[in-house]
Design an enzyme around this catalytic site. Sequence first.
Site, PDB file in Angstrom:
ATOM      1  N   LYS A 109     -21.174 -15.097 -29.147  1.00  0.00           N
ATOM      2  CA  LYS A 109     -20.708 -16.530 -28.893  1.00  0.00           C
ATOM      3  C   LYS A 109     -19.368 -16.226 -28.888  1.00  0.00           C
ATOM      4  O   LYS A 109     -18.596 -15.396 -29.214  1.00  0.00           O
ATOM      5  CB  LYS A 109     -21.023 -16.893 -30.221  1.00  0.00           C
ATOM      6  CG  LYS A 109     -21.025 -18.616 -29.975  1.00  0.00           C
ATOM      7  CD  LYS A 109     -22.299 -19.063 -29.467  1.00  0.00           C
ATOM      8  CE  LYS A 109     -22.136 -20.959 -29.340  1.00  0.00           C
ATOM      9  NZ  LYS A 109     -23.545 -21.322 -28.904  1.00  0.00           N
ATOM     10  N   ILE A 117     -24.596 -43.743 -32.200  1.00  0.00           N
ATOM     11  CA  ILE A 117     -23.613 -44.379 -32.280  1.00  0.00           C
ATOM     12  C   ILE A 117     -22.744 -45.115 -31.081  1.00  0.00           C
ATOM     13  O   ILE A 117     -22.163 -45.883 -31.076  1.00  0.00           O
ATOM     14  CB  ILE A 117     -22.338 -43.479 -33.013  1.00  0.00           C
ATOM     15  CG1 ILE A 117     -22.084 -42.137 -32.118  1.00  0.00           C
ATOM     16  CG2 ILE A 117     -22.590 -43.073 -34.446  1.00  0.00           C
ATOM     17  CD1 ILE A 117     -21.185 -41.406 -32.480  1.00  0.00           C
ATOM     18  N   ALA A 160     -28.955 -34.963 -32.148  1.00  0.00           N
ATOM     19  CA  ALA A 160     -27.553 -35.108 -32.148  1.00  0.00           C
ATOM     20  C   ALA A 160     -26.752 -33.974 -32.878  1.00  0.00           C
ATOM     21  O   ALA A 160     -25.806 -33.466 -31.961  1.00  0.00           O
ATOM     22  CB  ALA A 160     -27.178 -36.693 -33.057  1.00  0.00           C
ATOM     23  N   SER A 191     -33.933 -31.296 -30.715  1.00  0.00           N
ATOM     24  CA  SER A 191     -33.093 -30.371 -29.878  1.00  0.00           C
ATOM     25  C   SER A 191     -31.927 -30.010 -30.779  1.00  0.00           C
ATOM     26  O   SER A 191     -31.026 -28.748 -30.339  1.00  0.00           O
ATOM     27  CB  SER A 191     -32.578 -30.980 -28.775  1.00  0.00           C
ATOM     28  OG  SER A 191     -31.461 -31.867 -28.804  1.00  0.00           O
TER      29      SER A 191
END
Length: 381
Positions: A90, A214, A253, A274
Amino acid sequence: MKMTEKDSLLSDFELFDKMKEHEQVVFCNDPATGLRAIIAIHNTTLGPALGGCRMQPYNNVEEALEDVLRLSKGMTYKCAAADVDFGGGKAVIIGDPNKDKTPELFRAFGQFVNSLGGRFYTGTDMGTTMEDFVHMMKETTFVSGLPEEYGGGGDTSILTAAGVLFGIRATNQMLYGSDDLGGRTYAIQGLGKVGFKVASSLLETGAHIIVADINKDSLKGIEEKALTTSGTVTVVANDEIYSQAADMFVPCAFGGIINDNTIEQFMVKAIVGSANNQLLHESHGQLLQKKGILYAPDYIVNSGGLIQVADEIYGINHERVLKKTKQIYEAILGIFKEAENRGITTIESANEMCEKRIAMRGNLNNFYAASVKPKWKFTNS
Ligand code: NAD
């Protein structure tokens, strides 16, 4: 406070202690472009490290380092679970994605990635876009997740959403003995690139969905979508999504949403979504198990996008990618059954499966083999 020589030596050792599970950590510094980035390579037993590049205004280097070490380890498990021949890596760029991006910064980062000679491949993550990687690809071939017009696989959220739906099917199969999606209620958090696609597909099967986001436009969009399907939708406030009575909670989210506070509120039979790093701590997997809530490990459910970017490195083939993504169904079902048979949590079952796969592959080259290169294997020469 002024640092003594002893202090600085101690902090050096602390740094090595922090990265004791990792093979390599590279600090990238380019004053000309303002680039400050860290690349972490966790484990390359299965193949070169693969992992996204995140851009975030971290408060300090330590925070960035913690993040990249944690995320790169997660990639080792994710690659093993998806059975792609890549290891875990990463990268993080320290900066504000809304203010600090320039083409030159990404080209400089591309040069650092290139300097690793193929030990690390990277793609988009939070704060970076496919367009940023178009700048990077001028400096290195070790990038993936490019737009289709540049030979890449394009938007990964399509395959990620497809994988989530396979995960939901497998969970329905385990809970109800039928993998039909329709006729059930799903509480979905987040209607972004992945969540909106999952929600739309569920509506098309006639499901009832309860949603929170949101972003008001996304809520309006899903209500409009529902009008064209046999499904129905109820919008709830963001903090009410955890306490909805539904078959499944589908988090799409952000991470850490399975914690002491939310576990108390959940009124669902399962969690499948997810979002990355859903369990705040691994012990929350045990708390879910105690409450009788079936948890589908996130890094398997959301691996459709990874399967696509891994495939892109060989030359993208959408049919092949979809076929591999479908395997999420069997993988999740296998993990549920193993966990049930042995009385362990589903996350323990998933982690063990990955560790076994890595150990077995690590033992693969322990005798002399003729040096004919197979097309589908990375070699150093
Ligand atoms: P996205 O940014 O497009 O969508 C996230 C959505 O969540 C947005 O609609 C946002 O408004 C909403 N949201 C943010 N805070 C919220 C809150 N407090 N309450 C309710 N909704 C809120 O991201 P995405 O690409 O759809 O990814 C969703 C999740 O899946 C992320 O955790 C991501 O890391 C993970 N994931 C994505 C992919 C991919 O291919 N895109 C692959 C693997 C994992």
